[in-house]
Every structure is written in structure tokens, then in C-alpha cells.
Enzyme design. Structure first.
Site, mmCIF file in Angstrom:
data_model
loop_
_atom_site.group_PDB
_atom_site.id
_atom_site.type_symbol
_atom_site.label_atom_id
_atom_site.label_comp_id
_atom_site.label_asym_id
_atom_site.label_seq_id
_atom_site.Cartn_x
_atom_site.Cartn_y
_atom_site.Cartn_z
ATOM 1 N N PHE A 1 12.127 15.302 12.402
ATOM 2 C CA PHE A 1 10.899 14.654 11.964
ATOM 3 C C PHE A 1 10.727 13.300 12.669
ATOM 4 O O PHE A 1 9.657 12.965 13.200
ATOM 5 C CB PHE A 1 11.030 14.490 10.445
ATOM 6 C CG PHE A 1 9.867 13.883 9.750
ATOM 7 C CD1 PHE A 1 8.587 14.337 9.989
ATOM 8 C CD2 PHE A 1 10.049 12.850 8.835
ATOM 9 C CE1 PHE A 1 7.509 13.782 9.334
ATOM 10 C CE2 PHE A 1 8.986 12.288 8.169
ATOM 11 C CZ PHE A 1 7.718 12.764 8.422
ATOM 12 N N ASP B 1 -2.078 15.173 15.807
ATOM 13 C CA ASP B 1 -1.358 15.994 16.784
ATOM 14 C C ASP B 1 -1.831 17.431 16.638
ATOM 15 O O ASP B 1 -2.219 17.843 15.551
ATOM 16 C CB ASP B 1 0.158 15.955 16.493
ATOM 17 C CG ASP B 1 0.731 14.589 16.802
ATOM 18 O OD1 ASP B 1 0.452 14.065 17.895
ATOM 19 O OD2 ASP B 1 1.442 14.051 15.940
ATOM 20 N N SER C 1 0.870 -1.170 0.000
ATOM 21 C CA SER C 1 0.000 0.000 0.000
ATOM 22 C C SER C 1 0.909 1.222 0.000
ATOM 23 O O SER C 1 2.058 1.145 0.444
ATOM 24 C CB SER C 1 -0.939 -0.002 1.206
ATOM 25 O OG SER C 1 -0.210 -0.176 2.397
ATOM 26 N N HIS D 1 3.671 -1.112 3.766
ATOM 27 C CA HIS D 1 3.062 0.194 3.508
ATOM 28 C C HIS D 1 4.208 1.180 3.255
ATOM 29 O O HIS D 1 5.116 1.297 4.089
ATOM 30 C CB HIS D 1 2.248 0.625 4.732
ATOM 31 C CG HIS D 1 1.535 1.924 4.572
ATOM 32 N ND1 HIS D 1 0.353 2.054 3.871
ATOM 33 C CD2 HIS D 1 1.814 3.174 5.035
ATOM 34 C CE1 HIS D 1 -0.067 3.305 3.917
ATOM 35 N NE2 HIS D 1 0.803 4.010 4.610
ATOM 36 N N GLU E 1 1.278 5.510 0.629
ATOM 37 C CA GLU E 1 0.695 6.699 1.267
ATOM 38 C C GLU E 1 1.139 7.962 0.530
ATOM 39 O O GLU E 1 2.305 8.115 0.187
ATOM 40 C CB GLU E 1 1.156 6.752 2.724
ATOM 41 C CG GLU E 1 0.570 7.931 3.482
ATOM 42 C CD GLU E 1 0.930 7.898 4.952
ATOM 43 O OE1 GLU E 1 0.676 6.877 5.625
ATOM 44 O OE2 GLU E 1 1.481 8.904 5.427
HETATM 45 C C1 LIG Z 1 0.410 5.049 9.685
HETATM 46 C C2 LIG Z 1 0.283 6.437 10.281
HETATM 47 C C3 LIG Z 1 -0.433 7.409 9.591
HETATM 48 C C4 LIG Z 1 -0.575 8.698 10.112
HETATM 49 N N1 LIG Z 1 -1.281 9.634 9.409
HETATM 50 C C5 LIG Z 1 -1.484 10.861 9.940
HETATM 51 C C6 LIG Z 1 -2.279 11.831 9.249
HETATM 52 O O1 LIG Z 1 -2.790 11.602 8.146
HETATM 53 N N2 LIG Z 1 -2.451 13.035 9.848
HETATM 54 C C7 LIG Z 1 -1.898 13.338 11.071
HETATM 55 O O2 LIG Z 1 -2.118 14.441 11.566
HETATM 56 N N3 LIG Z 1 -1.142 12.443 11.740
HETATM 57 C C8 LIG Z 1 -0.933 11.212 11.212
HETATM 58 N N4 LIG Z 1 -0.166 10.300 11.905
HETATM 59 C C9 LIG Z 1 0.451 10.680 13.178
HETATM 60 C C10 LIG Z 1 -0.510 10.478 14.373
HETATM 61 O O3 LIG Z 1 -1.648 11.271 14.227
HETATM 62 C C11 LIG Z 1 0.239 10.861 15.638
HETATM 63 O O4 LIG Z 1 1.276 9.939 15.886
HETATM 64 C C12 LIG Z 1 -0.593 11.060 16.889
HETATM 65 O O5 LIG Z 1 0.238 11.620 17.909
HETATM 66 C C13 LIG Z 1 -1.195 9.786 17.473
HETATM 67 O O6 LIG Z 1 -2.206 9.305 16.701
HETATM 68 P P1 LIG Z 1 -2.839 7.854 17.037
HETATM 69 O O7 LIG Z 1 -3.936 7.657 16.113
HETATM 70 O O8 LIG Z 1 -1.770 6.854 17.137
HETATM 71 O O9 LIG Z 1 -3.404 8.211 18.499
HETATM 72 P P2 LIG Z 1 -3.950 7.299 19.675
HETATM 73 O O10 LIG Z 1 -3.986 5.872 19.301
HETATM 74 O O11 LIG Z 1 -5.188 7.932 20.178
HETATM 75 O O12 LIG Z 1 -2.798 7.463 20.776
HETATM 76 C C14 LIG Z 1 -2.274 8.740 21.083
HETATM 77 C C15 LIG Z 1 -1.535 8.683 22.412
HETATM 78 O O13 LIG Z 1 -2.468 8.629 23.479
HETATM 79 C C16 LIG Z 1 -2.258 7.484 24.298
HETATM 80 N N5 LIG Z 1 -3.600 7.045 24.700
HETATM 81 C C17 LIG Z 1 -4.521 6.447 23.937
HETATM 82 N N6 LIG Z 1 -5.665 6.242 24.638
HETATM 83 C C18 LIG Z 1 -5.441 6.745 25.886
HETATM 84 C C19 LIG Z 1 -6.236 6.868 27.065
HETATM 85 N N7 LIG Z 1 -7.490 6.431 27.104
HETATM 86 N N8 LIG Z 1 -5.673 7.448 28.150
HETATM 87 C C20 LIG Z 1 -4.401 7.905 28.112
HETATM 88 N N9 LIG Z 1 -3.590 7.832 27.022
HETATM 89 C C21 LIG Z 1 -4.120 7.260 25.917
HETATM 90 C C22 LIG Z 1 -1.511 6.514 23.399
HETATM 91 O O14 LIG Z 1 -0.730 5.572 24.105
HETATM 92 C C23 LIG Z 1 -0.641 7.463 22.602
HETATM 93 O O15 LIG Z 1 0.469 7.861 23.354
HETATM 94 C C24 LIG Z 1 0.021 9.016 11.382
HETATM 95 C C25 LIG Z 1 0.768 8.035 12.060
HETATM 96 C C26 LIG Z 1 0.905 6.764 11.526
HETATM 97 C C27 LIG Z 1 1.732 5.735 12.258
#
Ligand SMILES: Cc1cc2nc3c(=O)[nH]c(=O)nc-3n(C[C@H](O)[C@H](O)[C@H](O)COP(=O)(O)OP(=O)(O)OC[C@H]3O[C@@H](n4cnc5c(N)ncnc54)[C@H](O)[C@@H]3O)c2cc1C
Length: 327
Positions: free
Chosen positions: A246, A138, A44, A296, A46
Site C-alpha cells: 500500500f 489513479d 481534519s 489530517h 478522512e
Molecule cells: C490527501 C490525499 C487524498 C487522496 N484521496 C484520494 C481519493 O479520494 N481517491 C483516489 O482515487 N485517490 C486519492 N489519492 C491518491 C491520488 O489520487 C494519487 O496519488 C494520484 O496518483 C495522484 O493524484 P494527484 O491529485 O496528486 O495528481 P496530480 O497532482 O495531477 O499529479 C499526478 C502526477 O502527474 C505529475 N504531473 C502533474 N502535472 C503534470 C504535467 N502537466 N505534465 C507531466 N506530469 C504532470 C505529477 O508530478 C504527479 O506525478 C489521495 C492522495 C492524497 C495525498
């Protein structure tokens, strides 16, 4: 030939002549060749939504170059807080209408209300998009991520919300080196499990450069009972000088050996790109040798490195099937 087994470790005080080092030092297996009959891996790709007309042209050149590789899906990133909402939507919609590719739209929930996020998801569903990469995102400019008062706090909540809207295929993010804000590796793994329990069916990892780090992470996932695909995110890096900041932001460490490989290439793009291809090719071949059959690629909207590495993985271009025209 009867070899005397080498000692467990070689003396390290003085450099050894090559032959002596080979006879007495630790032995390494060569990168294995793909066995005949081994299935071709699924890929895949991106992309990020372009900001200017020139970048739009570059993106579409990239999409057209990679389309014949028939990836499982292609995903388009989304600026947290909706900063790329229109551009992500336009790119995904154009992929639906103008290509043979299956798009996955990234969607973040930080700094947005549930209603806003749900409306976007509904628009994607109505436009024929069936796959969402669900993320928290973020806060723009860095800083602590405070959930929107009416929003989904974490990606796991977003996944559950998406499930209520429609029968999307949902992928989520995973972090082989632990998400930088996670309280502990165990908490981060629990979070991944929550995302899967909420309805995601695949995790895509953050990029990483030490293959072993990813394989150990797979072990930890398996030990935690996680068995969905944890697809390695591969980023071929040619701009090494910009990588440090980064990578640090996303919790990926940059090994010293990589710095040594790029040393002195700052003004030589050609060599940098060759070094990048070799590093990524070694990485995917090692992963493939360890049974990984799905990858990916963070393409950065450039097709050449991804194309070359896909070729090394055994993927060959196919003539795209004719697009079906809706009646
Ligand atoms: C494949 C991939 C694609 C991405 N694409 C994008 C994109 O298109 N746009 C963008 O802006 N960013 C993107 N990111 C970056 C991502 O948004 C950031 O890394 C962000 O900080 C975390 O997103 P997440 O979905 O992993 O968050 P989550 O899974 O919600 O986790 C975020 C943090 O919160 C903690 N956490 C989760 N639940 C709880 C809870 N209930 N209580 C306390 N802590 C908790 C987790 O351990 C983690 O440290 C991407 C990252 C990856 C790996």
C-alpha cells in the site's frame, strides 16, 4: 553540574553498556511537552465510503465518536473513475444533513469526462458542500494514467475547472517523498505550485513515517515560495503486514525501525494497536514541537487510534452545538 561534552560520534564496533553509551554517545532531546497556553491544533479526519451495511455502521460509529473533537473538516474519499460516486455522495450528504461537521468531498478526474466531473461538483455545491479535495486519482488496477479524451488531465486542471463552477474551498494532495510518477522532485513541486496557482488553498500530504522527511519537504515548499498550509497526513498503522504494498504504491517509504517495532506482533492485535498508537503519538508530538498546528488523520473509519492521538495533541471533546434546522 559540569558535563564534559560528549564526542561527536560514539565508537560503533562493539555494543556499549547503557551508562557508557549515555555518557559517550550522541545525545537526544526528549519529546517535548506541549507548553501551557499553546493553541490546540486544528484537525481534519478522512473517511472512506462504506461498501456494506456492516461497514456503514462502523463508519457512522467512527463519525459519531470523532464528531465531538470538532474537526475543521472531515473528508470522504472517492474511487477514481467514479467507482464510489454514489456512496461518496451519500456519505457526504448524510454528513451535511445529520451532523455538525463540515464535509469535504474528494473528487478525482481520471477516467471521467469534464462534463461528468463538473456535474458531480455542481451536485455537491447544490447539496451545500463547499469544500472539495481535488485529485487526479489513479486508474483502477494500476497502470499508466492516460487522461480521458474529454477530461481534465491533472489535478491542477481539475482545480481550475472547479474554480469556474463555484467558489469552492479546494484542497489538493502533496507528496513529501515525491509522487511515484513524477519526473523529478522539482517537477512535483512545480505541480503542487500549479495546483495552488489554479486556486487550491491547502495541501494535504500523503502519509509518511519519517518526520524529518515532512519537515524537509516544508523547507523545499518554502524555498519554492509556497506558503499555504501543507497539512501532514497522519496514518496510524496497526496492520503492519499489509502496509508495505500500500505504501509503495503511494510513494511512501516504510522505515526499517517500524518493522522492528512491529516484529512478532502478527498474531496480537492488542499489542499492534498499542504500538501503532505510540508510533503515531511520537510522530505528532515531534511535529507539534516543530510548530505544526494542523493535522489530517487517515482514520480508516476507525475512531480509537485517532481519538487517542488527538487527545495527546491536546484536543478535547466538545459538546456539539445544536444543529440549525433550515426554516
Ligand atoms: C490527501 C490525499 C487524498 C487522496 N484521496 C484520494 C481519493 O479520494 N481517491 C483516489 O482515487 N485517490 C486519492 N489519492 C491518491 C491520488 O489520487 C494519487 O496519488 C494520484 O496518483 C495522484 O493524484 P494527484 O491529485 O496528486 O495528481 P496530480 O497532482 O495531477 O499529479 C499526478 C502526477 O502527474 C505529475 N504531473 C502533474 N502535472 C503534470 C504535467 N502537466 N505534465 C507531466 N506530469 C504532470 C505529477 O508530478 C504527479 O506525478 C489521495 C492522495 C492524497 C495525498
Amino acid at each position: 553540574m559540569n558535563h564534559t561534552p560528549p564526542p561527536a560520534s560514539a565508537p560503533t564496533s562493539a555494543p556499549l553498556a547503557t551508562l557508557e553509551r549515555w555518557l559517550t554517545g550522541p545525545r537526544f532531546g526528549a519529546l517535548p511537552a506541549r507548553e501551557a497556553g499553546h493553541p490546540v491544533p486544528a484537525l481534519s479526519f478522512e473517511f472512506f465510503p462504506p461498501k456494506t451495511e456492516a461497514l456503514e455502521t462502523q463508519l457512522w460509529h467512527c463519525i459519531r465518536r470523532l464528531e465531538p473533537l470538532a474537526p475543521r473538516f472531515v473528508s470522504v474519499t472517492y474511487g477514481a473513475g467514479g467507482s464510489t460516486q454514489a456512496r461518496t455522495h451519500a456519505t457526504v450528504s448524510r454528513i451535511v444533513t445529520e451532523t455538525t461537521l463540515t464535509p469535504a468531498a474528494h473528487l478525482t478526474c481520471v477516467a471521467a469526462s469534464r462534463a461528468e466531473v463538473e456535474a458531480i461538483a455542481q451536485q455537491y455545491w447544490d447539496a451545500g458542500v463547499r469544500h472539495i479535495v481535488a485529485l487526479r486519482g489513479d486508474v483502477p488496477g494500476g497502470g499508466r494514467c492516460e487522461p480521458h479524451p474529454d477530461g481534465y488531465a491533472y489535478a491542477a486542471d481539475l482545480v481550475a475547472g472547479l474554480r469556474r463552477i463555484a467558489d469552492f474551498e479546494i484542497s489538493v494532495a502533496a507528496y513529501p517523498e515525491v509522487h511515484p510518477a513524477a519526473v523529478s522532485p522539482e517537477d512535483d513541486l512545480d505541480n503542487l505550485r500549479r495546483k495552488l496557482d489554479a486556486g487550491a488553498t491547502r495541501a494535504i500530504t500523503n502519509f509518511f513515517f519519517e518526520t524529518e522527511t515532512y519537515l524537509r519537504f516544508l523547507d523545499r515548499c518554502l524555498a519554492a515560495g509556497i506558503t499555504v498550509p501543507i497539512v501532514p497526513g497522519i496514518m496510524p498503522v496497526s496492520n503492519f503486514s499489509q502496509l508495505g504494498k500500500f505504501a509503495a504504491m503511494s510513494g511512501c517509504s516504510v522505515p526499517a525501525w517500524m518493522g522492528h517495532l512491529f516484529e512478532g506482533t502478527e498474531d496480537d492485535l492488542e499489542i499492534r494497536r498499542m504500538v501503532a498508537a505510540i508510533i503515531a503519538a511520537e510522530q505528532v508530538r515531534l511535529l507539534q514541537a516543530n510548530g505544526i498546528d494542523e493535522f489530517h488523520f487517515y482514520t480508516l473509519n476507525r475512531p480509537d487510534l485517532t481519538n487517542a492521538i488527538a487527545h495527546i495533541l491536546g484536543v478535547r471533546p466538545r459538546a456539539p452545538p445544536p444543529r440549525s434546522v433550515p426554516a
